[in-house]
Design a protein around this motif. Sequence first.
Motif, mmCIF file in Angstrom:
data_model
loop_
_atom_site.group_PDB
_atom_site.id
_atom_site.type_symbol
_atom_site.label_atom_id
_atom_site.label_comp_id
_atom_site.label_asym_id
_atom_site.label_seq_id
_atom_site.Cartn_x
_atom_site.Cartn_y
_atom_site.Cartn_z
ATOM 1 N N ASN A 124 -34.116 -7.340 16.496
ATOM 2 C CA ASN A 124 -35.135 -8.120 15.776
ATOM 3 C C ASN A 124 -36.244 -7.206 15.263
ATOM 4 O OD1 ASN A 124 -34.034 -10.630 15.792
ATOM 5 N ND2 ASN A 124 -35.089 -11.339 17.635
ATOM 6 N N GLY A 125 -36.616 -6.210 16.083
ATOM 7 C CA GLY A 125 -37.632 -5.235 15.656
ATOM 8 C C GLY A 125 -37.176 -4.510 14.395
ATOM 9 N N HIS A 126 -35.901 -4.084 14.363
ATOM 10 C CA HIS A 126 -35.366 -3.407 13.168
ATOM 11 C C HIS A 126 -35.386 -4.335 11.952
ATOM 12 C CE1 HIS A 126 -34.499 -0.080 15.571
ATOM 13 N NE2 HIS A 126 -33.177 -0.086 15.615
ATOM 14 N N LEU A 127 -35.253 -5.651 12.238
ATOM 15 C CA LEU A 127 -35.247 -6.616 11.126
ATOM 16 C C LEU A 127 -36.667 -6.989 10.701
ATOM 17 C CD1 LEU A 127 -32.405 -8.977 12.431
ATOM 18 C CD2 LEU A 127 -32.249 -7.402 10.493
ATOM 19 N N GLY A 128 -37.655 -6.446 11.436
ATOM 20 C CA GLY A 128 -39.053 -6.679 11.058
ATOM 21 C C GLY A 128 -39.695 -7.838 11.787
ATOM 22 N N GLU A 129 -39.078 -8.278 12.913
ATOM 23 C CA GLU A 129 -39.638 -9.405 13.660
ATOM 24 C C GLU A 129 -39.785 -9.017 15.121
ATOM 25 O OE1 GLU A 129 -38.417 -14.019 14.225
ATOM 26 O OE2 GLU A 129 -37.863 -12.980 12.379
ATOM 27 N N LYS A 130 -41.015 -9.097 15.644
ATOM 28 C CA LYS A 130 -41.227 -8.692 17.038
ATOM 29 C C LYS A 130 -40.963 -9.884 17.961
ATOM 30 C CE LYS A 130 -44.905 -6.533 19.791
ATOM 31 N NZ LYS A 130 -44.001 -6.243 20.858
ATOM 32 N N THR A 131 -40.002 -9.735 18.895
ATOM 33 C CA THR A 131 -39.712 -10.827 19.838
ATOM 34 C C THR A 131 -39.585 -10.264 21.252
ATOM 35 O OG1 THR A 131 -37.327 -10.537 19.494
ATOM 36 C CG2 THR A 131 -38.416 -12.220 18.160
ATOM 37 N N THR A 132 -39.677 -11.162 22.239
ATOM 38 C CA THR A 132 -39.397 -10.772 23.639
ATOM 39 C C THR A 132 -38.532 -11.859 24.273
ATOM 40 O OG1 THR A 132 -41.555 -11.700 24.177
ATOM 41 C CG2 THR A 132 -41.406 -9.310 24.173
ATOM 42 N N PHE A 133 -37.302 -11.971 23.783
ATOM 43 C CA PHE A 133 -36.392 -12.989 24.318
ATOM 44 C C PHE A 133 -35.769 -12.552 25.637
ATOM 45 C CE2 PHE A 133 -35.644 -14.242 19.681
ATOM 46 C CZ PHE A 133 -36.532 -15.298 19.762
ATOM 47 N N ILE A 134 -35.525 -11.243 25.776
ATOM 48 C CA ILE A 134 -34.783 -10.771 26.951
ATOM 49 C C ILE A 134 -35.758 -10.317 28.025
ATOM 50 C CG2 ILE A 134 -33.327 -8.857 27.764
ATOM 51 C CD1 ILE A 134 -31.611 -10.920 26.529
ATOM 52 N N GLY A 135 -35.607 -10.913 29.228
ATOM 53 C CA GLY A 135 -36.510 -10.593 30.330
ATOM 54 C C GLY A 135 -36.218 -9.242 30.942
ATOM 55 N N GLY A 136 -34.964 -8.791 30.892
ATOM 56 C CA GLY A 136 -34.630 -7.477 31.417
ATOM 57 C C GLY A 136 -34.171 -7.484 32.860
ATOM 58 N N THR A 137 -32.897 -7.819 33.086
ATOM 59 C CA THR A 137 -32.311 -7.641 34.419
ATOM 60 C C THR A 137 -30.960 -6.962 34.246
ATOM 61 O OG1 THR A 137 -31.171 -9.767 34.394
ATOM 62 C CG2 THR A 137 -33.356 -9.731 35.392
ATOM 63 N N LYS A 138 -30.465 -6.400 35.324
ATOM 64 C CA LYS A 138 -29.126 -5.806 35.285
ATOM 65 C C LYS A 138 -28.306 -6.346 36.452
ATOM 66 C CE LYS A 138 -29.938 -1.915 38.310
ATOM 67 N NZ LYS A 138 -29.584 -0.568 38.697
ATOM 68 N N GLY A 139 -26.988 -6.298 36.303
ATOM 69 C CA GLY A 139 -26.093 -6.703 37.384
ATOM 70 C C GLY A 139 -25.011 -5.653 37.530
#
Length: 320
Positions: free
Chosen positions: A238-253
């Motif tokens: 989204n950043g590359h497309l010119g839109e700042k978002t924070t959809f992903i909280g950031g976890t790993k499994g």
Amino acid sequence: MQDEYFDVIIIGGGINGAGLFRDLCEQGVRCLIVDKSDFGAGTSAAPSRLIHGGLKYLETAELRLVAESTHERNRLLQNAPHLVKPLPSMLPAFSWLRGSWAALRTLFGSTSAPRSRGALLVKIGLALYDFYGSRDRMMPRHKMLRHTAARQMVPALTERITAAGLYYDATITAPERLVLELIEDGVAANPDSMACSWTPLQPREGKYLTFKRPDGSTLNATTRYVVNAAGPWIDTVNGHLGEKTTFIGGTKGSHILLDHDELVRQLDGRMIYFEADDGRICLVFPYEGRVLVGSSDIPANDPDSVSCEADEVAYFLDSL
Ligand SMILES: Cc1cc2nc3c(=O)[nH]c(=O)nc-3n(C[C@H](O)[C@H](O)[C@H](O)COP(=O)(O)OP(=O)(O)OC[C@H]3O[C@@H](n4cnc5c(N)ncnc54)[C@H](O)[C@@H]3O)c2cc1C
């Protein structure tokens, strides 16, 4: 070819992007799908390898999700039998009634899962799972085993077990293979579409979407519709497309593979879905001659640099 128009551009060739690509191509839509690495090399290459109906979502009363997932599982068993196989599974219980009160709370709107699941809850859960999985049913219904019968089936099970539920889900040995087949189907259905791996989206400048090809050249494309199917990279894209978002909280499994012939023998082709000491559900099943154990759920920010840490390995071994 330098500048091209596509009806739809899909960024990300994991299972979601590939499934959409195939569907649109079958309908005659001209699509471009790109991936920054190989198709199916992201999250879709490293799941627990279950094609499951979402048993755990019964606990949070996400019933529509369970109905849809069990149906999709049954369809995949029918449509891709070379990749998706039935997986006999066991759910041990360590009491008769534990967790019943928490489950009742769910009926009245609570969204927290019970920390421990007794045999009554396992029985009710598996009966519901059978009910929701009845459309295009491909596998037998569940049954319950008491302590002695469960330990006859898997002698290494702990003495503390009260009962166990036996049911079926499904497994996929090579999920990345399914991704690739969906993309191949799409290109075959609409040869005007394009599928480009190792072709990352670049930060947008002007009207084109620009992708860097493996040989260093660029592909400029225009479209009416962009689909961001970049999984854990969704915000970067989204950043590359010119839109700042924070959809992903950031976890790993993570998962580990054990070389353990006796465990392979005891499991005898079955998955055991078990509670770790902290109440989380973990799984263990035979995978390509070894035993797969998983999974953790730990905060992590950068999907490009995650790996399985020593404390996760210790958690799996303790839980087993
Ligand atoms: C630990 C764990 C276990 C799981 N187990 C299961 C399971 O057993 N069964 C199940 O059904 N689901 C499971 N899941 C969920 C499942 O794996 C994911 O829902 C699914 O793989 C997500 O697919 P995706 O296509 O959305 O994302 P991904 O597969 O991650 O695809 C996104 C793609 O976008 C690409 N990309 C990123 N940035 C760019 C860019 N700039 N340009 C071009 N391409 C880019 C990436 O390379 C990647 O290939 C599990 C998930 C986890 C974390």
